[in-house]
Motif scaffolding. Structure first.
Motif, PDB file in Angstrom:
ATOM      1  N   SER A 295      11.179  19.547  -8.992  1.00 32.61           N
ATOM      2  CA  SER A 295      11.782  19.247  -7.633  1.00 32.61           C
ATOM      3  C   SER A 295      10.986  20.130  -6.670  1.00 32.61           C
ATOM      4  O   SER A 295      10.562  21.227  -6.900  1.00 32.61           O
ATOM      5  N   THR A 297       9.770  20.206  -1.821  1.00 32.06           N
ATOM      6  CA  THR A 297      10.104  20.090  -0.693  1.00 32.06           C
ATOM      7  C   THR A 297       9.648  18.582  -0.261  1.00 32.06           C
ATOM      8  O   THR A 297       8.686  18.192  -0.915  1.00 32.06           O
ATOM      9  N   ASP A 298       9.809  18.440   0.961  1.00 35.38           N
ATOM     10  CA  ASP A 298       8.938  17.229   1.736  1.00 35.38           C
ATOM     11  C   ASP A 298       7.814  17.567   1.897  1.00 35.38           C
ATOM     12  O   ASP A 298       7.587  18.542   2.885  1.00 35.38           O
ATOM     13  N   GLN A 342      11.422  11.540  -6.889  1.00 37.75           N
ATOM     14  CA  GLN A 342      12.672  12.772  -6.281  1.00 37.75           C
ATOM     15  C   GLN A 342      13.610  12.208  -5.680  1.00 37.75           C
ATOM     16  O   GLN A 342      14.934  12.727  -5.664  1.00 37.75           O
ATOM     17  N   THR A 345      14.328  15.058  -0.374  1.00 37.16           N
ATOM     18  CA  THR A 345      13.658  16.370  -0.264  1.00 37.16           C
ATOM     19  C   THR A 345      13.844  17.180   0.894  1.00 37.16           C
ATOM     20  O   THR A 345      14.111  16.588   2.009  1.00 37.16           O
ATOM     21  N   PRO A 352      15.617  23.695  -1.899  1.00 40.02           N
ATOM     22  CA  PRO A 352      15.767  23.484  -3.244  1.00 40.02           C
ATOM     23  C   PRO A 352      15.947  24.751  -4.048  1.00 40.02           C
ATOM     24  O   PRO A 352      16.495  24.851  -5.280  1.00 40.02           O
TER      25      PRO A 352
END
Length: 478
Positions: A295, A297-298, A342, A345, A352
């Protein structure tokens, strides 16, 4: 009024002595072309003696430096600490004072920063604070007299936009106090590092503090600024849980040891072929029909995802830094898979990691974080016994880089880089400041196994290449 203890008085004396030594060395170096060293040191001693017995000491080195530079007629008095630009007279405050001698516009200030790399401060508020705090008013000819009953000005407010992982550092009361002791009050707002470099209105701030050098480089290019500071750094890490670590150890992804590592090559093999958790042999602890994915972030807004992409692109490109359009197109399909599967995000690394700390391994069995976040959370007692920190092999060192947008922003960059107490506090918040012994001692005290020296570290792609890769991944979302 509270009494000063002997210990506090001794600390004050030591700080002043250290500041005086550094300032004297700076003056000798700056004036060496025109003034003998012994004349400089003699002038410093004489100026320092004029402040003997004054009650408040914080600004004495600043005033001594200004006096000496004036007496020795330095043609370019660029100082290494905020200093008053003019002498101060004991007069009634002007209800409509003229502007200070500092550049009057952000553009002029940025121009000076880009030409010289530093900008001498000439802030009226700091001048008044310095003179009143030292208990003197400087008069023509170098004489001094008792201070007038002038109110002490407030600390200079400096505004910055920073990566979210640094918010706790700037909100720490100890950090606030050290900055206040140096005449500044810092107000910060969080944003994703790529957002800082692309969409945030930087005209509202005195400094930008993204979490990587590529984001800082973009800001420097756009605003024609050469100055920058890198006071601390943090490698990218993968946080997981003991049951997941055991599963991935059996699958050849995690290699246990004094410091656990996360084999990116093996991980990309599993992710690239769509292997799910319930496909792993003997998996009875996490038999979930979801792809094995970290996982993040964007990547369109956040630096930690961009650094994760940098690692993956290096491995996908046969362990070579991506260069050129052909290599970019070669790795983009594999990179896009890592993000598209995913779902939602977050824009910053805090999201996260907070899920990891609070929601357990169900939603986030693997999460890409900064090492600093894990070490800081351990200091706050938020790391549970089954939480495991691993290091991707290879990893990328995220260099938190401050770009000064104004003269006051430049002061913050210097303080974060040079002030030993701020460096120590940064280490307490999990950042590496260059003092490996200090950092590893803090991590060891918190029972977090960390590598004292980072060996398997690769560089992120060049600025333009990284932008192309991020844009390519972003386009795949549409």
């Amino acid at each position: 009024m509270s009494r000063v203890t002997p210990g506090e008085a001794a600390d004050t004396v030591q700080r002043e002595e250290l500041a005086m030594r550094r300032m004297t060395e700076s003056l000798v170096e700056d004036l060496s072309d025109n003034v003998p060293a012994d004349q400089v040191t003699s002038a410093v001693g004489a100026a320092h003696h004029r402040f003997a017995g004054k009650p408040i000491r914080e600004f004495v080195p600043i005033l001594v430096e200004r006096i000496v530079r004036t007496e020795l007629a330095d043609p370019d008095p660029t100082v290494r600490v905020p200093a008053p630009a003019t002498t101060v007279r004991a007069t009634t405050p002007d209800p409509d004072p003229a502007p200070a001698t500092a550049p009057e516009t952000d553009g002029e200030r940025r121009s000076l920063v880009s030409r010289r790399g530093v900008l001498p401060l000439s802030i009226g508020a700091v001048t008044v604070v310095a003179a009143v705090a030292a208990g003197v008013i400087l008069l023509p000819g170098g004489a001094d007299a008792p201070a007038a009953e002038t109110p002490v000005a407030a600390a200079t407010t400096v505004r910055g936009v920073v990566g979210s992982e640094k918010m706790a550092f700037f909100e720490d009361e100890r950090v606030v106090k050290v900055l206040a002791d140096n005449g500044v009050k810092v107000e910060v707002e969080p944003a994703g590092s790529r957002q800082i470099a692309t969409t945030v209105d930087l005209g509202r701030y005195d400094f930008a503090f993204p979490s990587s050098s590529p984001a800082a480089e973009r800001i420097q290019r756009q605003r024609n600024i050469t100055a920058k500071y890198t006071p601390f750094s943090s490698p990218i890490a993968i946080a997981t849980y003991r049951p997941i670590a055991d599963l991935l150890t059996a699958a050849g992804v995690i290699k246990p040891g004094p410091v656990a590592t996360f084999d990116m090559n093996r991980y990309l093999e599993l992710a690239g072929t769509g292997v799910q958790w319930d496909d792993l042999p003997g998996n009875t602890t996490y038999p979930v029909a979801k792809n094995i994915l970290v996982s993040t972030t964007d990547p369109r807004s956040s630096n930690s995802a961009a650094m994760y992409l940098s690692i993956a692109s290096y491995v996908a490109n046969d362990h070579t830094i991506v260069r050129g359009a052909t290599a970019e197109q070669h790795v983009l399909p594999a990179l896009s898979k890592l993000f598209l599967a995913q779902g939602y995000t977050d824009n910053s690394s805090e999201g996260p990691f907070t899920q990891y700390l609070t929601n357990g391994m169900g939603p986030t069995p693997l999460v890409c974080i900064y090492e600093a976040q894990f070490v800081e959370a351990a200091g706050a007692g938020r790391i549970k016994p089954d939480m495991v920190l691993t290091y991707p092999t290879p990893t990328v060192l995220s260099s938190h880089t401050l770009v000064p947008l104004t003269g006051t922003g430049d002061v913050i960059g210097k303080l974060l880089t040079e002030n030993p107490e701020l460096r120590r506090l940064a280490a307490e918040h999990g950042f590496r400041t260059g003092d490996n012994a200090q950092f590893t001692a803090i991590a060891t005290e918190r029972n977090v196994p960390v590598p004292a020296d980072l060996i398997d570290v690769v560089d992120a792609p060049a600025y333009d290449t990284l932008e192309h890769l991020l844009d390519g991944v972003a386009n795949s979302y549409n």
